[in-house]
Design a protein around this motif. Sequence first.
Motif: not given
Length: 432
Positions: A75-103
């Motif tokens: 996750x630190x070195x590779x590109x994310x091709x989609x999701x809540x963040x894209x590109x090379x984002x080592x900490x995207x799993x934290x800063x792009x957090x959002x409520x799950x659908x239906x919240x």
Amino acid sequence: RTIRCRTICTTNDVVPPILSVTPSRALVDEKFKVLVENLPPGYPVTVRSLHNSEDKHDWEAYGHYVSDHSGVVSVSEDLSYGGTYTGKEPMGLLWSMRPVPGSRPGLRLRKMNVCTPMLVTISVHSGHEGFRDQAPLASVLTERWYMAPGIQRITNNEQGVQGTLFIPPGPGPFPGLLDMWGGGGGLLEYRAALLASHGYVSLALDYLRFDQESENLELKYFETAFNIIKDHPQVMSDRVGIFGLSLGSLVAVTLAAYSTIIKPCCIVCISSNHYYPAQGSTVASRFEGLYKARVNEDNQVIWKDVGLEFITDPSNIVGRINCPTLLVNGCDDQNWPTVETAEDVARLMREAGKEHLLSRLAYPDTGHLIEPPFSPHFRATTFVIHSSKEKVLLLWGGKTKPHSDAQEDSWRKILSFLQFHLYCGPCLKAKI
């Protein structure tokens, strides 16, 4: 410390995937590395984070990856091709957090009990679609802490001051900080706990719980809080600063400019506010006009326009400031005209011959709620108006990626500012 977790794979692979998170236990402003190994080459996976908040809401972030020729996803070195963040984002799993659908709309994620960690489950799922409905290939439970080991947390009711004191481990003495949040009120401890984790005795102050009878009594309340820190045996009495966000920044400016009792060594003002109307009102009562602000097509309340009228008031105080001052502002702040405020502060300090005391940070596409790094971005959240207890959906502004970049950059520079003016030496960095 690293946790490497194997699970029984649901495919026919000979060797199941291995997921590792390093470190799995860390302060919230520390980075981690997420690595998935033993995948088939060119294999699509989704890496997901999931957190159940203290108010029982689920938050998630995820990125879509494809393993390399050796079957690895970093996750630190590779590109994310989609999701809540894209590109090379080592900490995207934290800063792009959002409520799950239906919240429900308007949620805001804040840690209320700093004595426990923020628990985040990192998992890896096969493919890029339907990952919520499938069992993970592997998962790891991680801990994110605001309070480092050994920090003392002390409830303060001394001299009528309501707050919580955080004292770093070790013999001391340490510099001190008075920490204040904004107009939402209540006692919020997580930033003060994190500041203590970086070597500062910090007092998280509750200053809107009780109505003050007069401005003078209110000023005395803040001065008493400051002196509680200054007079603590673990504190360097000549190295105490003030840290405020939004309404808290107004308090910081007011104390630095007007108090004859205390002399802060420096002040940090996030989403700065320097409006100071005619004498005789208290902090909470100065902003009643904001509650008549406009509402946009999404039923979100915008205070910025009314704030522009406030800062044109000829009554101002910043020319009286005599300590180093750092302003941190977002250029898409929809809650308060912080860019205009910063320009006005710079003009007034320049006219007073004190421009050398001022440092400014301004971030494009960044909103009002500039929090510690890797905190989720909130463009609009439910807000309870202090005086009427009415709930509104308040627009803070900002775009997720630039706002998150601003939080990371500003925190690093805030710590450098505090280290320079309060420590005058190497910056202390706590580790878990």
